[in-house]
Design an enzyme around this catalytic site. Structure first.
Site, PDB file in Angstrom:
ATOM      1  CG  ASP A 284     -16.164  -7.723  20.823  1.00  0.00           C
ATOM      2  OD1 ASP A 284     -16.632  -8.381  19.884  1.00  0.00           O
ATOM      3  OD2 ASP A 284     -15.395  -8.193  21.675  1.00  0.00           O
TER       4      ASP A 284
ATOM      5  CG  ASP B 284     -14.459  -4.956  25.117  1.00  0.00           C
ATOM      6  OD1 ASP B 284     -15.547  -5.262  24.579  1.00  0.00           O
ATOM      7  OD2 ASP B 284     -13.364  -5.346  24.692  1.00  0.00           O
TER       8      ASP B 284
ATOM      9  CD  GLU C 296     -15.754 -10.059  27.934  1.00  0.00           C
ATOM     10  OE1 GLU C 296     -14.740 -10.737  28.193  1.00  0.00           O
ATOM     11  OE2 GLU C 296     -15.706  -8.913  27.452  1.00  0.00           O
TER      12      GLU C 296
ATOM     13  CE1 TYR D  21     -13.041 -11.540  19.405  1.00  0.00           C
ATOM     14  CE2 TYR D  21     -12.763  -9.244  20.043  1.00  0.00           C
ATOM     15  CZ  TYR D  21     -13.421 -10.448  20.160  1.00  0.00           C
ATOM     16  OH  TYR D  21     -14.468 -10.568  21.041  1.00  0.00           O
TER      17      TYR D  21
END
Ligand SMILES: *[C@@H]1O[C@H](CO)[C@@H](O)[C@H](O)[C@H]1NC(C)=O
Length: 480
Positions: A74, A77, A463, A225
């Site tokens: 994703d 990670d 990120e 999510y």
């Protein structure tokens, strides 16, 4: 030379340098597609171009007796989160559908199709029965507690699914949208694959509609999510399926659904604006009448775009340096997805020889494109910090991306296992640039004051995620 002449010379040199530094959209496009190769899970193919990566997660699905090898990690990670994964594939497909010719002209269409297929091949595996869809592989808590390369993972690769007793209309709806959009992207080059994708999409829409519920209630590990509602994914899926099939069933669904009103973002969680924009396109093409609920969809779509380009009732905030500002955590994702909407809409308006009527004046398609271009330029480095938020693009870009794989030495260079906690002490806490550059990754981006703290633990800004880059592919193809 007197100081009097020096000053204007210096000034014009500065302008010249800035001009010379204008964005190279083609180069950025190439990198954006490399990014998806860096995020690959599973067995890497012989034509893999990102060579610091190796095979990983080859047992995914074993716990459930299903082959779930493949798909994308994703963000920073190593979890395969189905919900943003599907949105990623829908947006990549949208880019190919709208800008396939431009991608081909830049010799990137093949790479874009591969990027979609890496996702859809995985979704086909994950959709094991009409009413069964695997929506996640990997335990998010365990994964986030470790700092490991995907190739070394020691965390549980648990598979999670939705089914008739455990619904997830948001997840099934988004995956249906991804299948429908991808089926359009493949309709010419591979008709049989395209029709396979479409039949998965139709089944998943029926599943989503007849078994309603939020997917995180069925997959608690999807809490990272969590979806705020599933009605938007249902209209979004119906709009894509209508676009792909012309089937009246989907019009009937859209006609009686809630249009969602004018939204404040278009994101992995909120697809209303995407559906509204598609309905507006159907009206412009004469596929739907300019009456009833249809006009409401169109008007909400246009309000969103007006707000984005600063001509609306409720404009999106802008930073002093000129960036659209939505939220402090991964702000860029909202910008790149809004830009794909905006430029597509501009081109549809162009085709309809029309302008956008905003509360603060008429906006031409060219003005919409110009606005989008400035935002793209900001992301690529024309900003107060002179920092490109796309990795590997330009002279200055983030050196400490919050990204496990790239922050640890490549397994091709050092095969010794990097352990769960060893990764933190040896690599995460290291005050040094990541050893591998994730070309085309887009960091979460600057804060609302145009500042960026290039620090690996700073996950809000540092990120990257597949949803950041996916809509950018089509945008860059259009501008290149
Ligand atoms: C940058 O981020 C790191 C990690 O989140 C934090 O420790 C540090 O204080 C931040 N620096 C600044 C100048 O904000």
């Amino acid at each position: 030379m007197s100081p009097k002449t020096l000053l204007p010379l210096g000034f014009s040199l500065l302008l010249l340098l800035q001009g010379a530094a204008s964005s190279n959209y083609g180069a950025a496009l190439t990198k954006s597609l490399l990014y998806f190769e860096a995020q690959r899970s599973g067995k890497l193919p012989p034509n893999q171009r990102v060579l610091w990566r190796g095979d990983s997660a080859l047992q995914d699905g074993n716990d459930a007796g299903v082959d779930l090898v493949g798909g994308y990690y994703d963000a920073g990670d190593n979890v395969k989160f189905g919900f943003p994964h599907a949105f990623t594939v829908t947006l990549l497909s949208w880019g190919v559908i709208e800008y396939g010719q431009q991608l081909a002209a830049k010799k990137e269409l093949g790479h874009a199709m591969e990027a979609i297929k890496w996702g859809t091949d995985y979704f086909i595996k994950a959709h094991t029965q009409p009413n069964v869809l695997y929506g996640q592989v990997g335990d998010g808590d365990a994964d986030h507690a470790c700092w490991e390369r995907p190739e070394d993972m020691t965390t549980p690769r648990t598979s999670y699914k939705i089914d008739g007793q455990h619904p997830g209309s948001d997840l099934a709806g988004e995956t249906a949208a991804a299948f429908a959009a991808a089926s359009m992207a493949f309709s010419k080059s591979d008709p049989s694959y395209s029709s396979q994708l479409l039949s998965h999409g139709k089944q998943l829409f029926d599943f989503a509609k007849t078994h309603q519920g939020l997917y995180q209630n069925s997959i608690p590990q999807a809490k990272f999510y969590a979806s705020s509602g599933f009605e938007d994914e249902l209209v979004w899926a119906a709009a894509w399926l209508y676009r792909a099939t012309n089937d009246q069933t989907y019009v009937n669904y859209l006609g009686s659904a809630n249009t969602g009103g004018t939204r404040s973002e278009f994101s992995w969680d909120d697809k209303y604006t995407g559906a509204q924009v598609l309905v507006a396109k159907f009206i412009m093409e004469g596929r739907l009448p300019s009456t009833d609920n249809w006009v409401n969809y169109k008007s909400h779509a246009e309000q969103f775009i007006c707000n984005t380009v600063q001509k609306g009732y409720n404009n999106v905030k802008m930073t002093r340096g000129g960036a659209l500002w939505w939220l402090s955590w991964n702000n860029v994702q909202y910008t790149t997805s809004a830009l794909l909407l905006t430029i597509s809409y501009a081109d549809w308006l162009n085709a309809a020889r029309s302008n956008l009527n905003c509360p603060n004046g008429q906006v031409s398609p060219d003005q919409l494109i110009a606005f989008a271009r400035l935002q793209v330029d900001y992301i690529l480095g024309r900003n107060p910090r002179g920092m490109s938020y796309m990795l590997g693009y330009g002279a200055r870009f983030p050196q400490q991306l919050h990204h496990r794989g790239s922050s640890i030495v490549s397994i091709k260079k050092d095969k010794r296992l990097v352990t769960c906690t060893g990764g933190y002490t040896e690599w995460f806490n290291r005050q040094a640039p990541n050893p591998n550059i994730v070309y085309g990754a887009i960091a979460g981006g600057p804060d609302q004051y145009d500042n960026y703290n290039d620090s690996r633990p700073n996950y809000e800004q540092a990120e990257s995620a597949t949803v950041n880059t996916a809509p950018f592919v089509g945008v860059l193809a259009r501008l290149a």
